[in-house]
Design a protein around this motif. Sequence first.
Motif, short mmCIF file in Angstrom:
data_model
loop_
_atom_site.label_atom_id
_atom_site.label_comp_id
_atom_site.label_asym_id
_atom_site.label_seq_id
_atom_site.Cartn_x
_atom_site.Cartn_y
_atom_site.Cartn_z
N GLU A 1 9.34 12.96 67.44
CA GLU A 1 10.13 14.06 66.88
C GLU A 1 10.72 13.62 65.54
O GLU A 1 11.48 12.68 65.47
CB GLU A 1 11.25 14.45 67.84
CG GLU A 1 10.74 15.03 69.15
CD GLU A 1 11.88 15.44 70.07
OE1 GLU A 1 13.04 15.42 69.62
OE2 GLU A 1 11.60 15.78 71.23
N ALA B 1 13.52 19.11 63.77
CA ALA B 1 13.67 20.21 64.72
C ALA B 1 12.99 21.48 64.21
O ALA B 1 12.78 22.43 64.98
CB ALA B 1 15.16 20.47 64.97
N SER C 1 7.06 22.80 64.59
CA SER C 1 6.60 23.29 65.89
C SER C 1 5.12 23.66 65.81
O SER C 1 4.64 24.09 64.76
CB SER C 1 7.42 24.52 66.32
OG SER C 1 6.88 25.10 67.49
#
Length: 207
Positions: A140, A143, A146
């Motif tokens: 990761e 954030a 995606s």
Amino acid sequence: MESSDTAGSNIVAKAFTFEGRKDTWSSLTVSIPELGAGVSLPGVVAAKCGAQVILSDSAEIPLCLENCRRTCSTNDLAAVRVVGLTWGEISPDLVLLPPVDVILGSDVFYEPEDFENVLVTITFLLRKNPEAQFWTTYQERSADWSIEALLHKWNLQCVNIPLERFQANQAHLAGSTLPGNHAVQMLIITLKGHVQKPIADGMKNNL
């Protein structure tokens, strides 16, 4: 095509060998290509467990392919093929790959600009091999990044595999200092609507 991340590689290798599954993989004669192999740790572990493995990295970067060959030589894996595959390109080498059961990729979702090209390659392989699965880990980094919309676009589905299910939720794996404080996820990607075949069911049961 980026090389595989070592933290993610450790986790893929851990998942593959969870609870001494070497005999299981060998008896299944699993055929496994590793995409963006880099240091090739997941593919090497799979080969050592008895799977039929093909390592691949960018056809545009000969040094990456040479690294794969050197890794095979160092680990006495003369039978492991190394092929050049570039994400997003439907090349003759990609088309001519033999049937596969599991596709490995460690930290291939590294740059957002490459995400769709990775999934184009994965989609091609899964459509040729509808029972196959793509096992991948990623670190990761933001954030805001995606692959959800791209999975929908390419008619794929994804299952998150909690690392604690195969004892990989530790700061140090396989005698290394990785993954350390890095947040790493593991996913299994298949064609949408596909019911996972026993190879994955067995993993789930053991997990």
